[in-house]
Structure formats: structure tokens, C-alpha cells
Design a protein around this motif. Structure first.
Motif, PDB file in Angstrom:
ATOM      1  N   ASN A  58      34.888  24.890  61.704  1.00 17.31           N
ATOM      2  CA  ASN A  58      33.433  24.952  61.542  1.00 17.31           C
ATOM      3  C   ASN A  58      33.003  24.645  60.102  1.00 17.31           C
ATOM      4  O   ASN A  58      31.853  24.849  59.738  1.00 17.31           O
ATOM      5  CB  ASN A  58      32.914  26.325  61.967  1.00 17.31           C
ATOM      6  N   GLY A  59      33.920  24.174  59.258  1.00 15.84           N
ATOM      7  CA  GLY A  59      33.611  23.835  57.879  1.00 15.84           C
ATOM      8  C   GLY A  59      33.738  24.990  56.915  1.00 15.84           C
ATOM      9  O   GLY A  59      33.484  24.842  55.723  1.00 15.84           O
ATOM     10  N   SER A  60      34.164  26.138  57.400  1.00 17.18           N
ATOM     11  CA  SER A  60      34.303  27.304  56.523  1.00 17.18           C
ATOM     12  C   SER A  60      35.634  27.253  55.782  1.00 17.18           C
ATOM     13  O   SER A  60      36.640  26.750  56.288  1.00 17.18           O
ATOM     14  CB  SER A  60      34.204  28.596  57.337  1.00 17.18           C
ATOM     15  N   MET A  61      35.604  27.767  54.551  1.00 15.98           N
ATOM     16  CA  MET A  61      36.812  27.906  53.742  1.00 15.98           C
ATOM     17  C   MET A  61      36.872  29.332  53.247  1.00 15.98           C
ATOM     18  O   MET A  61      35.847  29.901  52.863  1.00 15.98           O
ATOM     19  CB  MET A  61      36.790  26.960  52.537  1.00 15.98           C
ATOM     20  N   ARG A  62      38.052  29.898  53.247  1.00 16.81           N
ATOM     21  CA  ARG A  62      38.278  31.223  52.706  1.00 16.81           C
ATOM     22  C   ARG A  62      39.344  31.103  51.630  1.00 16.81           C
ATOM     23  O   ARG A  62      40.352  30.419  51.805  1.00 16.81           O
ATOM     24  CB  ARG A  62      38.731  32.213  53.777  1.00 16.81           C
ATOM     25  N   PHE A  63      39.107  31.779  50.516  1.00 18.80           N
ATOM     26  CA  PHE A  63      40.031  31.794  49.392  1.00 18.80           C
ATOM     27  C   PHE A  63      40.666  33.178  49.330  1.00 18.80           C
ATOM     28  O   PHE A  63      39.959  34.181  49.238  1.00 18.80           O
ATOM     29  CB  PHE A  63      39.291  31.474  48.085  1.00 18.80           C
ATOM     30  N   TRP A  64      41.997  33.228  49.404  1.00 13.85           N
ATOM     31  CA  TRP A  64      42.738  34.475  49.521  1.00 13.85           C
ATOM     32  C   TRP A  64      43.658  34.683  48.336  1.00 13.85           C
ATOM     33  O   TRP A  64      44.243  33.730  47.819  1.00 13.85           O
ATOM     34  CB  TRP A  64      43.614  34.442  50.777  1.00 13.85           C
ATOM     35  N   ASP A  65      43.851  35.937  47.956  1.00 13.44           N
ATOM     36  CA  ASP A  65      44.872  36.301  46.988  1.00 13.44           C
ATOM     37  C   ASP A  65      46.194  36.410  47.741  1.00 13.44           C
ATOM     38  O   ASP A  65      46.304  37.191  48.696  1.00 13.44           O
ATOM     39  CB  ASP A  65      44.520  37.641  46.326  1.00 13.44           C
ATOM     40  N   TRP A  66      47.192  35.619  47.361  1.00 12.95           N
ATOM     41  CA  TRP A  66      48.456  35.552  48.087  1.00 12.95           C
ATOM     42  C   TRP A  66      49.160  36.909  48.122  1.00 12.95           C
ATOM     43  O   TRP A  66      49.730  37.292  49.140  1.00 12.95           O
ATOM     44  CB  TRP A  66      49.362  34.508  47.428  1.00 12.95           C
TER      45      TRP A  66
END
Length: 155
Positions: free
Chosen positions: A76-84
Motif C-alpha cells: 500500500n506504499g507504506s514504509m516502516r523503519f525499525w531498530d534491528w
């Protein structure tokens, strides 16, 4: 003719089809993604480490850089940025479709970091490739990070 090798382990914790995976460039760990969630594993034995919960989309793309920033890209075009290390989602973004494209073409199909690990490159359903860079004007005041780690989930 030589064989391609033997399967040493099979990971079966996803409830939906696995659509993306990535290896950490320096650690012996990996992440896998499906429409139910993102899971992190110890490599090569496949010991489950943690879930990255909260990307509520079918995840097509997964990438991690040396700084431990993992990015998931959704249909859906969403991006999530996660701490590994912690699995904490510290930023959410949504791509914009190219003028003339349908909103349904907002999906992120693939992604990679450049060699520096500071620019994200995405291949998208609207037939574009986008290069993203860090917001150099961002400060803790303009972009606060609320970090409240959850208990680690088993599966």
C-alpha cells in the motif's frame, strides 16, 4: 552433476506466505516478512529472536543497513523503519505515486540501501525508482522517538 546442497533447517513460524527476507550485513541474523508480521532469526540455525509487529500491510520488501536500520515496504506504499536490535518501529512513511498513476500503484516492490547505508532506494508499483535520504534538519524536538519496548513475543 553436483547437487545444490541440502536443506539444513526449515522455519515454519509464519502464518502467511513469506514475501521478503534480508540478511544483516555484519551480524549472523536475518529477517523474514509476510502479511502477518516480520520475524527476526539467528542465522544459520534459524532460532527465532523476535517479531517486528505493526506493519499492517502485505510486506513485499525488507532491507537492513550496517547501522541496524531495517526498512519494510508494503503493497500500500507504506514504509516502516525499525531498530534491528529492539524491533522498535521508530518512523513511518508513505510513498507518493507519480502524477498520472493510480493510488493503487503506491506499492513498494523492492528496496536496497546504497553502499553508504544512508540512502534508501525503492522500486515501486507506479513504475518508478525513488532514492530517499535522511532528513538533515530532523532533531529530537521535530521528530521525537517514543520508545516503549514490549515484551518479546514467542511466535
Amino acid at each position: 552433476c553436483r547437487s545444490a546442497g541440502k536443506c539444513i533447517t526449515t522455519l515454519t513460524h509464519h502464518k502467511k506466505g513469506v514475501r521478503a527476507l534480508c540478511m544483516h550485513p555484519e551480524q549472523f541474523s536475518m529477517a523474514t516478512a509476510s502479511s502477518d508480521n516480520i520475524k527476526q532469526w539467528k542465522f544459520p540455525e534459524g532460532k527465532f529472536l523476535q517479531n517486528f509487529a505493526g506493519h499492517n500491510a502485505v510486506v513485499n520488501s525488507l532491507v537492513v543497513n550496517r547501522d541496524g536500520v531495517c526498512v519494510s515496504g508494503g503493497d500500500n506504499g507504506s514504509m516502516r523503519f525499525w531498530d534491528w536490535k529492539s524491533g522498535h518501529c521508530f518512523q513511518e512513511e508513505v510513498t507518493r505515486v507519480q502524477p498520472g498513476s493510480l493510488e493503487a500503484e503506491a506499492g513498494i516492490l523492492c528496496s536496497s540501501f546504497d553502499v553508504t547505508g544512508s540512502r534508501l532506494i525503492t522500486g515501486e508499483a507506479d513504475k518508478t525508482i525513488k532514492v530517499w535520504k535522511e532528513d538533515e534538519s530532523a532533531t529530537p524536538e521535530t521528530h521525537p522517538i517514543v520508545f516503549a519496548p514490549k515484551k518479546k513475543e514467542r511466535f
